[in-house]
Design a protein around this motif. Structure first.
Motif, mmCIF file in Angstrom:
data_model
loop_
_atom_site.group_PDB
_atom_site.id
_atom_site.type_symbol
_atom_site.label_atom_id
_atom_site.label_comp_id
_atom_site.label_asym_id
_atom_site.label_seq_id
_atom_site.Cartn_x
_atom_site.Cartn_y
_atom_site.Cartn_z
ATOM 1 N N VAL A 28 29.805 37.975 38.506
ATOM 2 C CA VAL A 28 28.507 37.410 38.199
ATOM 3 C C VAL A 28 28.542 36.858 37.042
ATOM 4 N N ILE A 29 29.204 37.284 36.063
ATOM 5 C CA ILE A 29 29.364 36.502 34.838
ATOM 6 C C ILE A 29 29.880 35.415 34.881
ATOM 7 N N ASN A 30 31.047 35.130 35.409
ATOM 8 C CA ASN A 30 31.842 33.885 35.621
ATOM 9 C C ASN A 30 31.086 33.083 36.747
ATOM 10 N N THR A 31 30.380 33.562 37.654
ATOM 11 C CA THR A 31 29.625 32.590 38.417
ATOM 12 C C THR A 31 28.326 32.029 37.769
ATOM 13 N N ILE A 32 27.877 32.829 36.933
ATOM 14 C CA ILE A 32 26.803 32.107 35.945
ATOM 15 C C ILE A 32 27.232 31.077 35.186
ATOM 16 N N LYS A 33 28.507 31.402 34.645
ATOM 17 C CA LYS A 33 29.247 30.462 33.758
ATOM 18 C C LYS A 33 29.388 29.143 34.520
ATOM 19 N N GLN A 41 18.911 34.710 43.668
ATOM 20 C CA GLN A 41 19.219 34.255 45.096
ATOM 21 C C GLN A 41 20.603 33.405 45.171
ATOM 22 N N GLN A 42 20.731 32.526 44.346
ATOM 23 C CA GLN A 42 21.893 31.692 44.451
ATOM 24 C C GLN A 42 23.257 32.442 44.329
ATOM 25 N N LEU A 43 22.993 33.512 43.276
ATOM 26 C CA LEU A 43 24.111 34.387 42.820
ATOM 27 C C LEU A 43 24.683 35.133 43.929
ATOM 28 N N ALA A 44 23.800 35.520 44.684
ATOM 29 C CA ALA A 44 23.973 36.410 46.109
ATOM 30 C C ALA A 44 24.661 35.743 46.975
ATOM 31 N N GLU A 45 24.300 34.455 46.866
ATOM 32 C CA GLU A 45 24.979 33.622 48.123
ATOM 33 C C GLU A 45 26.400 33.144 47.702
ATOM 34 N N PHE A 46 26.451 32.926 46.161
ATOM 35 C CA PHE A 46 27.912 32.504 45.983
ATOM 36 C C PHE A 46 28.781 33.720 45.647
ATOM 37 N N THR A 47 28.126 35.038 45.514
ATOM 38 C CA THR A 47 29.168 36.227 45.135
ATOM 39 C C THR A 47 29.317 36.882 46.363
ATOM 40 N N GLY A 48 28.477 36.872 47.487
ATOM 41 C CA GLY A 48 28.540 37.850 48.760
ATOM 42 C C GLY A 48 27.897 39.148 48.275
ATOM 43 N N LEU A 49 27.659 39.292 46.951
ATOM 44 C CA LEU A 49 27.021 40.810 46.781
ATOM 45 C C LEU A 49 25.618 40.786 47.159
#
Length: 418
Positions: free
Chosen positions: A21-26, A34-42
């Motif tokens: 999650v940290i790296n995806t935000i970075k 919502q985008q974090l869930a889409e990007f990470t699959g969590l």
């Protein structure tokens, strides 16, 4: 041991998700939950829990509203670069360079600590004192320092945190555990790495290699070595000693090298070797030559004298460094054939040969490398200059704090197989 595997697995998977999650935000900031869930699959609940933890820790912050596709507008998130700082250090025999960086940007605050590192215990204690003094300054007094990366010349056991052998630092450093000593002094996580490996990290994170996953940094200085990143991971080798290209055999029956062999690249093109050759040949050089004049005036010459006078075409220094560029070009050809990198950076105190003779280096490398491989490799002079090691040491600390998914999975494998 079998009974402990499940909790260890759960612990590291949780940590892996947090770092993902940290790296995806970075990477994607500003970004919504919502985008974090889409990007990470969590799952959204998992993302909400992790983001809550990160907000409480001050590692991320909310920065406004995103566009709505219906319903309430989602809140965007960004990494908070001032949530913490890291320190990078490059250690050399008589002075160490210290840099300070926040969690997002390249370091801008650099200090020189003139410390004799001949005795590791005395030297590292003085280095720890210098670091503590910096952290006690008013502008850093209330800041959180999260880790320290340290770059060393020589052979290291990175996992153990020890210097196995360093010709440039001296015999007393053999098997000295830097990590253990510094962590006890500073009470912060310490990460050590070979100086060429930190330099290639610097290029990857902050220099000309951003976005490149296959690159090599060739450090030309007192010694000669290479930092190699393949598929976005530092190449360590079986014992962590990969990249010692300075001990590539270049000249049959050539000068004796510190490693015990003859004709190594370092014994011909390292700074001590260049000065030694110049001193041996200067008696036979015309007195009008600029380096000869410096020698007659001062009774001594330095590598700075050689570099300065090499700027004059057909001078002795110009010819000396031109020959060096041919040897380096041949070594680069081998690097190209071995690793097929997209980029090769020439750095260190003698990177000036790239400024003076890059055409010769490229021509020699292309002549001696496999043609199709050579055509896909670009050779450049590092723009980070003498700061590459310390900038890379900061990147090393950040790399450990913001581990990639593959790094985290590797940690899980090692713990589970212990």
């Amino acid at each position: 041991m079998h009974l402990a595997k499940e909790p260890i697995n759960s612990k590291y998977i949780k940590k892996l998700n947090r770092m993902t999650v940290i790296n995806t935000i970075k990477k994607h900031e500003p970004v919504s939950r919502q985008q974090l869930a889409e990007f990470t699959g969590l799952t959204p609940p998992a993302i909400s829990g992790i983001v809550r933890e990160l907000l409480e820790a001050g590692l991320v912050r909310e920065v406004g509203l995103d566009k709505s596709s219906g319903g309430r507008r989602p809140v965007n998130l960004c990494l908070n670069p001032e949530a913490g700082y890291v320190i990078g250090i490059e250690v050399t025999r008589f002075e160490s360079l210290i840099g300070i960086a926040d969690l997002k940007n390249d370091p801008t605050d650099f200090r020189i600590a003139k410390i004799d590192m001949t005795d590791p215990k005395k030297g590292i204690k003085l280095l720890a004192d210098a670091v503590e003094q910096i952290m006690s300054e008013e502008k850093y007094l209330k800041k959180a320092f999260l880790g320290i990366g340290v770059a060393f010349p020589g052979l290291l056991n990175v996992r153990e945190g020890s210097v196995k052998r360093s010709i440039n630092l001296g015999k007393a450093w053999d098997s000295f555990n830097v990590k253990e000593f510094l962590e006890s002094e500073l009470e912060l996580p310490i990460f050590i790495e070979n100086n060429s490996n930190t330099s290639v990290l610097a290029e990857r994170w902050f220099g000309g290699g951003k976005g490149c996953k296959d690159l090599v940094y060739i450090n030309l200085g007192e010694g000669i070595s290479a930092g190699i990143i393949l598929n976005d991971r530092i190449l360590q080798g079986a014992r962590g000693y990969a990249g010692e290209i300075g001990h590539m055999s270049i000249q049959e029956g050539g000068p004796l090298c510190n490693c015990g062999n003859r004709g190594c690249l370092e014994s011909i093109c390292g700074i001590p070797a260049i000065i030694r050759q110049a001193k041996a040949e200067l008696p036979n050089i015309a007195e009008s030559d600029p380096l000869k004049k410096a020698w007659l005036k001062n009774g001594e010459i330095s590598i700075a004298d050689i570099i300065e006078s090499a700027n004059i075409p057909d001078s002795y220094s110009w010819k000396l460094l031109r020959q060096m560029s041919i040897y380096i070009g041949k070594a680069i050809a081998n690097v190209i054939n071995f690793y097929n990198p997209e980029l090769i950076f020439i750095g260190g105190k003698m990177s000036v040969i790239g400024d003076y003779f890059m055409d010769i280096i490229r021509k020699t490398a292309n002549t001696h490398a496999f043609p199709e491989i050579a055509l896909s490799t670009e050779i450049k002079v590092s723009e980070l200059k003498e700061k590459s090691g310390v900038v890379g040491a900061c990147a090393l600390a950040l790399k450990h704090l913001f581990k990639t998914d593959s790094d985290m999975l590797e940690d899980v494998r090692q713990i589970m197989n212990a």
